[in-house]
Structures are given as structure tokens and as C-alpha cells.
Design an enzyme around this catalytic site. Structure first.
Site, PDB file in Angstrom:
ATOM      1  N   GLU A  14       5.809  -4.633  -4.570  1.00 55.49           N
ATOM      2  CA  GLU A  14       5.707  -4.905  -3.129  1.00 55.49           C
ATOM      3  C   GLU A  14       6.689  -4.067  -2.306  1.00 55.49           C
ATOM      4  O   GLU A  14       7.302  -4.563  -1.351  1.00 55.49           O
ATOM      5  CB  GLU A  14       5.925  -6.395  -2.846  1.00 55.49           C
ATOM      6  N   GLY A  16       5.611  -0.994  -1.085  1.00 56.52           N
ATOM      7  CA  GLY A  16       4.791  -0.077  -0.292  1.00 56.52           C
ATOM      8  C   GLY A  16       4.329   1.145  -1.050  1.00 56.52           C
ATOM      9  O   GLY A  16       3.940   2.152  -0.445  1.00 56.52           O
ATOM     10  N   LYS A  39      -4.671   5.477 -11.395  1.00 58.11           N
ATOM     11  CA  LYS A  39      -3.992   4.198 -11.571  1.00 58.11           C
ATOM     12  C   LYS A  39      -4.120   3.814 -13.041  1.00 58.11           C
ATOM     13  O   LYS A  39      -5.182   3.374 -13.494  1.00 58.11           O
ATOM     14  CB  LYS A  39      -4.639   3.134 -10.675  1.00 58.11           C
ATOM     15  N   THR A  43      -3.425  -4.517 -12.284  1.00 61.55           N
ATOM     16  CA  THR A  43      -3.342  -5.923 -12.650  1.00 61.55           C
ATOM     17  C   THR A  43      -3.564  -6.801 -11.425  1.00 61.55           C
ATOM     18  O   THR A  43      -3.372  -6.375 -10.290  1.00 61.55           O
ATOM     19  CB  THR A  43      -1.969  -6.263 -13.268  1.00 61.55           C
ATOM     20  N   SER A 173       8.124   0.860   3.398  1.00 60.01           N
ATOM     21  CA  SER A 173       7.772  -0.064   4.485  1.00 60.01           C
ATOM     22  C   SER A 173       8.943  -0.142   5.456  1.00 60.01           C
ATOM     23  O   SER A 173       9.923  -0.847   5.215  1.00 60.01           O
ATOM     24  CB  SER A 173       7.455  -1.449   3.908  1.00 60.01           C
ATOM     25  N   PRO A 202       5.670   3.430   8.066  1.00 61.43           N
ATOM     26  CA  PRO A 202       5.747   2.201   8.875  1.00 61.43           C
ATOM     27  C   PRO A 202       5.192   0.995   8.132  1.00 61.43           C
ATOM     28  O   PRO A 202       4.241   1.099   7.347  1.00 61.43           O
ATOM     29  CB  PRO A 202       4.887   2.538  10.094  1.00 61.43           C
TER      30      PRO A 202
END
Length: 240
Positions: A14, A16, A39, A43, A173, A202
Site C-alpha cells: 500500500e 502506491g 506481475k 494475490t 502517494s 499525487p
């Protein structure tokens, strides 16, 4: 950014990574380069649902997507493979697929799952092992705020300990109203990484319409990644 394979890892989950990968893909495609995203292990996504590679294509446009294996539970790939009874993906599989894609594409982006040392299989194979087999540079996507200096430095040390080339760090992010830690980390991240800061995406970039995403992506990435973003100017504008 030169031709070949670029491995994209995160400092954790998590951060980004997928949107940052899409930005790199969009900039390269806009420059007329043929791009593929690989990839190795997806999962937490069931059959028929869009995965990370699909999201890169949605945002970046004309990009070839390839996913080697998919596991329904949101776990580390080795754990997800064991629980599902499906075969694990191994570093050699990743290297072979990336090499195959590189024959017909100017740039192949290999997007890992989570961090650099997340295990693909029970033997302990990781994205770092795949990068070593490919002799490919690694782009690290990091979070902006408190805690990122530790995870970024650990990732950078591991890469160098394995003899891998750390291209630089992209903040995956960046908030509209960044807190003090985030603003200070703009100066500190390249120091702890021993590599340049190459962009700041962003926080809402993934919610943009694809056309807007592609038009703006170059402004989020540095020249080394094909964009026009300037680390010095960005850091000065957000000085902590």
C-alpha cells in the site's frame, strides 16, 4: 531511461507501487516506446477481477500486460500458493517471462508484490532473486510519511548487499497537504537510500481519468524516468 527491464519494488504494501508503475509506463509509452508490465504473483484477486497489471494498462494505455500466477487470498505469494494448492512462481519463472517480453518491447516493468523480500516460494525465492537473474536495475517506491526512512534504508541496503543497482526512489502517494514528516523526508529519503529521489506521485493519481493520468504523469517523474519533475525544486517548495 534506457532500454531493457526495470524491476519495481515497494518498501512495503500500500505504498502506491502500482500507480507509480503506471506512471512510468505512461511516460515511456508517450515517448513512443513499446512497454510491457509483468506481475509475477497477483494475490487477493479472484479469477475475472482486474489485477495490478490490468490497472497499469487502464491508466497507462497501450501497454502489454502479463500476469504469471494469481492467488485469491491477500497474503504473501508463498503463503497464498501453499493455502490455495496452486504452484508457486519462482524467480527463474519471472526472469524467463521478463526476458521473453523484452524481445518485443523497449521496456519491461516487473512489478513485485509488497516489499523486496516477500517470498514467492517455500525455498525463499524473492523479487530480489529475479532482479539478480535479470541483472536489472530496481526502482523503489516508498511512502512519504513517518517510518519510511527505516524501510527505505533497509531496502536500499539489501539491494546493494546483493550487488543490485538501485535506480532511485519514487514517493508513491504524495498528499495535497503533506505533514511535517513527509516534507522533511523529501531531503532525507535520498540520503538514507544513497540514490536520487526520482518522483512524487499525487495521492489521488489513480482516481484520475486515464487521459488525464497520461497527460500529467511526466510531471510526477524525474528526467531519469522520462519526465520533467525536479527533485530540488519540489523539495524547496515543500521544505520542512
Amino acid at each position: 531511461m534506457g532500454p531493457g527491464v526495470l524491476v519495481v519494488t515497494g518498501t512495503g504494501t500500500e505504498v502506491g507501487k502500482t500507480v507509480a508503475t503506471a506512471a512510468v509506463a505512461a511516460v515511456a509509452a508517450a515517448a513512443g516506446r513499446t512497454v510491457a508490465v509483468l506481475k509475477p504473483a497477483q494475490t487477493g484477486v479472484r479469477r475475472g477481477e482486474p489485477g495490478d497489471a490490468d490497472e497499469v494498462v487502464r491508466l497507462a494505455g497501450t501497454v502489454t500486460a502479463r500476469e504469471l500466477v494469481r492467488y485469491p487470498e491477500p497474503l504473501a505469494p508463498a503463503t497464498a500458493a501453499r493455502r490455495s494448492g496452486l504452484a508457486p512462481v519462482r524467480p527463474g519463472d519471472v526472469a524467463d517471462a521478463a526476458t521473453e517480453l523484452a524481445v518485443e518491447h523497449d521496456l519491461v516493468l516487473v512489478e513485485g508484490a509488497g516489499g523486496l523480500l516477500v517470498r514467492f516460494d517455500e525455498e525463499g525465492g524473492t523479487l530480489a532473486d529475479a532482479a539478480r537473474l535479470l541483472d536489472a536495475p530496481v526502482l523503489v517506491v516508498a511512502s512519504a510519511g513517518l517510518g519510511t526512512l527505516n524501510t527505505t534504508e533497509l531496502t536500499a541496503r539489501e539491494l546493494r548487499g546483493r550487488g543490485l543497482d538501485l535506480t532511485g526512489v519514487v514517493i508513491g502517494s504524495w498528499a495535497d497537504a503533506p505533514d511535517l514528516a513527509s516534507r522533511c523526508n523529501l531531503a532525507d529519503l535520498p540520503v538514507v537510500a544513497g540514490a536520487p529521489l526520482l518522483g512524487a506521485v499525487p495521492a489521488d493519481a489513480g482516481a484520475l481519468e486515464p487521459a488525464a493520468f497520461r497527460a500529467r504523469a511526466g510531471g510526477w517523474l524525474a528526467r531519469e524516468l522520462g519526465g520533467v519533475w525536479d527533485a530540488g525544486a519540489f523539495t524547496a517548495a515543500h521544505r520542512g
